[in-house]
Each structure stands twice: as structure tokens, then as C-alpha cells.
Design a protein around this motif. Sequence first.
Motif: not given
Length: 297
Positions: A179, A208-211, A181-183
Motif C-alpha cells: 500500500d 518514502r515513509r517506513w517503519r 499510502a502506508r509506511p
Amino acid sequence: MPLLTNLPTDLLRTFIAVVELGGHSKAGALLGRSQPAISLQIRRLEDLVRTPLLAHEGRTILPTPAGEALLSYAREMVRINDEAVRYFHRSEVAGVLRIGLPTDYAVAFLQNTLTTFLHHHPGVDLEIHCDLSRELHQLLRTDKLDVIVATMEQTRMPYLSRAWLEQPVWAASETLAIDPARPAPLGAHLEGCDYRARMIDALDAAGRRWRIVYTGPGISGLQNAVLNGLCVTALTHATYLPGMRLLTEDEGFPRLEPLRIGLFYKHPRLSPAGLQLVSDLVAGIEGVGSGIRTVPT
């Protein structure tokens, strides 16, 4: 046609010993020669290559830039010389060898070169230590390991024999839907891992966001986490498994920076068994994975 200069292996062996052991006295003690004899051999070698090879910084002896360049050639020339001698002498290869490997290369080498080596040399006992590259370098420096494969922070590093580039790839489960839109859910080794740093730097640069959703020291746990759809990660080609798919830039996963990997050992301290293993590792480097490209040392 002008005559070519020959570089005697005894002079090269002395040069390697002085650099790797840190002085003429230690090299002389190892090679069974006096300090003046060691100094004379170094001068003879410098006369042959027509340039200074060693420099003094206080009490420390370091190779000059020309010495650094010669060191790579010298290690390879002496290794090949010793390999040829072992072939004709047919001496028994035995003893204990302490090998240091990153976890991903442990998988590749254990499945190939190391098991073949043990099959052909049953008198050798291998002790394999898997760790972060920075720890492996430290253990080699303190003589707690004999041979290591590790990532390189610089293009020139002590005890380097061979260097190559490894291109990491983004891997996810074939069934995992990403997705945007999500990290990005990342799986990684512990803090200090070069692959972990490559992933974070690439995603940060792309905005790009990440976790981090999975952390572990072993490659099998990370592979399973990916296959089960828990996370995505960066792998070598050797550790990329069926059931995984490559992630692309179109999916928001930018190309990862390649890693420079090296094979390191202290030639003067290595046993015949160790020298044989180094030769086998050198021969097997190209077969570890399709992401490998050898580079000059």
C-alpha cells in the motif's frame, strides 16, 4: 625487447609481514631473520620498484601510496606461489581455522565453498563466527579470527585480498500487496547492519515513509518474515528465495546502493590450511551470487 623486472616472492613476503605485523622486528621474528636482514630486503624491493614503500609516522610503520598499491599485488603473488608449492609438495592440510562471515554470506559460502573444502580436507576443523562486518574486522585485527568476509567502509583497508561489489535487491512475498499510502514495513538485521542502512537511506532520499516491523540477527528468520508477508527487506541474490518477488522503483522502492565486500586475512599468520581455504574462497567468489562483480583492490 627490454628485460622485465622480476619481484622475488621472498621480498614480497617480507614486505607483507612488515606491513601486517607492524614492524621489522616482528616480521623478522616470524620469518626467522634479523632486523637488519629485513631492512635490507625492503630496500632491495624498493630498488626494484624504484619508489619508497614504507613510511614512518612516529613509531608506526605504514605503507606509502605506492606501498598500498604493491600490497594488493604482493598478497596475490605470494598466495599463488604458496598454492603452487602445496600442489607439488602434497602436504597434509590440517588444523583449526576461524572464519568470520556476515549472515548472508554464511548461507552462500556454507552451501558451497566451505562444505566442499571440508569434504576435501577432513583434517581441518572450521569455527565459523557470524556477526556484523565492523565486529568481524575488529576480531581479525586482534587475531581472534583468521579469515573474514566483510563489507568495506573504504576502498583500501588492511589485510584486503579480494574485493567485489554486491547489488542488494528489494524482496517481498509474492502474495504481499504494498500500500503506497502506508509506511513501508521493513525487516532488517540489528542496528549497524549495512543492508539496514542502505534501505533507510534509499527510502529517506525518495521521501518514502517506513517503519521497522521485524528485527533479528539471523538470515533465516528474516527470510521467513518476508515469505510470510510480514515485511520487505534488502537481500543478496544468494539469499533471495522462491516465493519472493523483486520490488521496483515504480512501487516506491528505489535502487539500493551497491555494497563493496572484501576477503581479508593476515597472510604471515595464516596456516597452510588457511592459505588453501583462501584460494578456494577466491575461486568461489564468482559463484556466490549473480549480484557479484569483482573490482580492483
